[in-house]
Each structure stands twice: as structure tokens, then as C-alpha cells.
Design an enzyme around this catalytic site. Structure first.
Site, PDB file in Angstrom:
ATOM      1  N   HIS A  93       0.858  -1.193   0.000  1.00  0.00           N
ATOM      2  CA  HIS A  93       0.000   0.000   0.000  1.00  0.00           C
ATOM      3  C   HIS A  93       0.891   1.239   0.000  1.00  0.00           C
ATOM      4  O   HIS A  93       1.958   1.249   0.606  1.00  0.00           O
ATOM      5  CB  HIS A  93      -0.911  -0.021   1.234  1.00  0.00           C
ATOM      6  CG  HIS A  93      -1.982   1.025   1.174  1.00  0.00           C
ATOM      7  ND1 HIS A  93      -1.735   2.349   1.447  1.00  0.00           N
ATOM      8  CD2 HIS A  93      -3.299   0.951   0.845  1.00  0.00           C
ATOM      9  CE1 HIS A  93      -2.858   3.038   1.295  1.00  0.00           C
ATOM     10  NE2 HIS A  93      -3.820   2.209   0.931  1.00  0.00           N
ATOM     11  N   SER A 208     -10.567   6.934  -3.222  1.00  0.00           N
ATOM     12  CA  SER A 208     -11.792   7.741  -3.114  1.00  0.00           C
ATOM     13  C   SER A 208     -12.999   7.106  -3.795  1.00  0.00           C
ATOM     14  O   SER A 208     -13.847   7.815  -4.352  1.00  0.00           O
ATOM     15  CB  SER A 208     -11.551   9.165  -3.649  1.00  0.00           C
ATOM     16  OG  SER A 208     -10.630   9.841  -2.807  1.00  0.00           O
TER      17      SER A 208
HETATM   18  C1  PEP Z   1      -6.865   3.084   0.324  1.00  0.00           C
HETATM   19  O1  PEP Z   1      -6.183   3.608   1.176  1.00  0.00           O
HETATM   20  O2  PEP Z   1      -6.600   1.939  -0.067  1.00  0.00           O
HETATM   21  C2  PEP Z   1      -7.973   3.850  -0.232  1.00  0.00           C
HETATM   22  C3  PEP Z   1      -8.417   3.503  -1.405  1.00  0.00           C
HETATM   23  O3  PEP Z   1      -8.454   4.886   0.525  1.00  0.00           O
HETATM   24  P1  PEP Z   1      -9.709   5.831   0.191  1.00  0.00           P
HETATM   25  O4  PEP Z   1     -10.790   4.966  -0.378  1.00  0.00           O
HETATM   26  O5  PEP Z   1     -10.085   6.432   1.508  1.00  0.00           O
HETATM   27  O6  PEP Z   1      -9.248   6.832  -0.806  1.00  0.00           O
END
Ligand code: PEP
Length: 249
Positions: A93, A208
Site C-alpha cells: 500500500h 476515493s
Molecule cells: C486506500 O487507502 O486503499 C484507499 C483507497 O483509501 P480511500 O478509499 O479512503 O481513498
């Protein structure tokens, strides 16, 4: 393969958050999902989340060490996650790459550890905003992919997640055309290296994703599911995203 909708809770959630797992379980029982569903809670909640899910929702870890055991204070091995009831683990990640200095080589060794333990590895790649603005997004993600995915990938033991760093937690997303372009690029790289297996491997989009944009994103060509951060914390929101999965993908 069915799309995979995976939730990454990051460093969120105390015991009371298990109510969200129970609520999600109830929602899915009433409305069988058109996708595979996975939640990756913090490691402290994993065993209790597995119990709360009662087999209805798969659980995963958010990171693992490359070794099976040893003097690595604070770390958790893939075998430990498996023992706690996980069936998958996120590796590479961007928050791990950014805050813990994880390299492609380390990510690859973590993916191998996941496979060794019998876990599916969700291997993340993604460009920064500067890299996209300077026209290098495809090249950067292609390099990350080449370095982070070990030999031995199968469509069952791995999902690749394309997560543009600038879209994570910002409310901003690439256009459908940009997602399609990147997923086609990732697909091409996987097929070149792994042949038919690479054609079947799921490529998730992350960054997001929310109920209001999930349907459009999950219908983009070569999108095999979503990795969802903030919007996975509440069952109502996560359930609404799951309901947008494309059964014909
Ligand atoms: C993530 O951290 O894997 C992620 C997609 O976060 P968000 O959906 O909050 O952008």
C-alpha cells in the site's frame, strides 16, 4: 472472475466497530452480493471480526512481514494472519511505501510470504500527483508492478490494486478514461509476463471510491473490483458500493 470489493480500514476501529461487520453481514444476507467481499480491519480486531462475520465476509490483513517468524518486534507474519482467520493480505500500500520506506523488492517478498501462508496477496501500485502531471504514470506503475509481483502469480493467489496516491483519501479520482488506460497497461504487462493467467487476474481500482462513483468505476473495462478505504468503515456506505459491483465484468 467475480469482482472483488475489498475494504481497508487502515488504523481505524476499536471493538465497537465490530457492529459494522455485523451490520454488513445482515445487509449481505438480505441481498446476496454480486461480488466477492473482503474487509481488512486492523490486526487487533481480526479474530473478533472473523467471528462477527461468521463466514459471510472474508477478512484480510493490511500488511505482513516477509518472514514466517523471528525477532521482528511489532511485526506480523502472513502465517499469523492466516491463523487468525484471514484469507488475504494487502501488500505494498502506498502508505507503507511512503511511511515505512517499502521498496518493490520488499513488497515482492511480502507477496511471496502471503502465498506461502495460503493468503491471497493484494499488491498495490500507484503514481504520485507529480508523476501523473509529468506524464510518467504508466511508466511508474509498470515498473512498480514488474518489481512488486513475484514469479508464481495466479489469478487466485493475487489481485493487483491500482491506487493513484493523489486519489487516496482526497475525494479526487482519475477519469474513467484514465482508469481504463492504466488498467489496460497493467493488464498488458500481466499478460506479457504470465500469459492466460495474467488475463484472468483481477485488477482493482482504489482511491476515493464511494457510493456515488462506484457504479461508473466498476463498469470501466478491466476493472476487477475496488479497494476502498474511508468508505469501507460504515456498513451502509460499503454495502452501497458492493451493490454497484458489475456481475458481467
Ligand atoms: C486506500 O487507502 O486503499 C484507499 C483507497 O483509501 P480511500 O478509499 O479512503 O481513498
Amino acid at each position: 472472475m467475480r469482482q472483488l470489493i475489498a475494504g481497508n480500514w487502515k488504523m481505524h476501529g476499536l471493538g465497537d466497530a465490530l457492529g459494522e461487520i455485523e451490520a454488513l453481514k445482515r445487509m449481505l444476507a438480505g441481498n446476496p452480493p454480486p461480488a466477492d467481499v473482503l474487509v481488512c480491519p486492523p490486526a487487533t480486531l481480526l479474530t473478533r471480526a472473523v467471528a462477527a462475520a461468521g463466514g459471510a465476509i472474508a477478512m484480510g490483513g493490511q500488511d505482513c512481514h516477509s518472514e514466517q517468524k523471528g525477532a521482528f518486534t511489532g511485526d506480523i507474519s502472513a502465517e499469523m494472519l492466516k491463523d487468525a482467520g484471514a484469507s488475504a493480505v494487502i501488500v505494498g500500500h502506498s502508505e507503507r511505501r511512503q511511511y515505512h520506506g517499502e521498496t518493490d523488492g520488499l513488497v515482492a517478498s511480502k507477496a511471496r510470504a502471503a502465498w506461502r501462508a495460503g493468503l491471497m496477496a493484494i499488491i498495490c501500485v500507484g503514481e504520485t500527483e507529480d508523476q501523473r502531471d509529468s506524464g510518467h504514470a504508466l511508466h511508474i506503475c509498470g515498473n512498480q508492478l514488474a518489481g512488486s509481483v513475484p514469479d508464481g502469480l495466479t489469478a487466485e493467489n493475487t489481485a493487483v490494486a491500482y491506487e493513484p496516491v493523489w486519489a487516496i483519501g482526497t475525494g479526487r479520482t482519475p477519469t474513467s478514461r484514465e482508469i481504463e488506460e492504466m488498467h489496460a497497461h497493467v493488464r498488458q504487462s500481466l499478460v506479457r509476463r504470465f500469459g492466460e493467467i495474467g488475463r484472468r487476474t483481477r485488477i482493482l481500482y482504489g482511491g476515493s471510491v464511494k457510493p456515488s462513483n462506484a457504479a461508473e468505476i466498476l463498469r470501466v473495462a478491466d476493472v476487477g473490483g475496488a479497494l476502498v478505504g474511508g468508505a469501507s468503515l460504515k456498513a451502509a456506505e460499503f454495502g452501497a458500493i458492493i451493490a454497484c459491483a458489475n456481475p458481467d465484468a
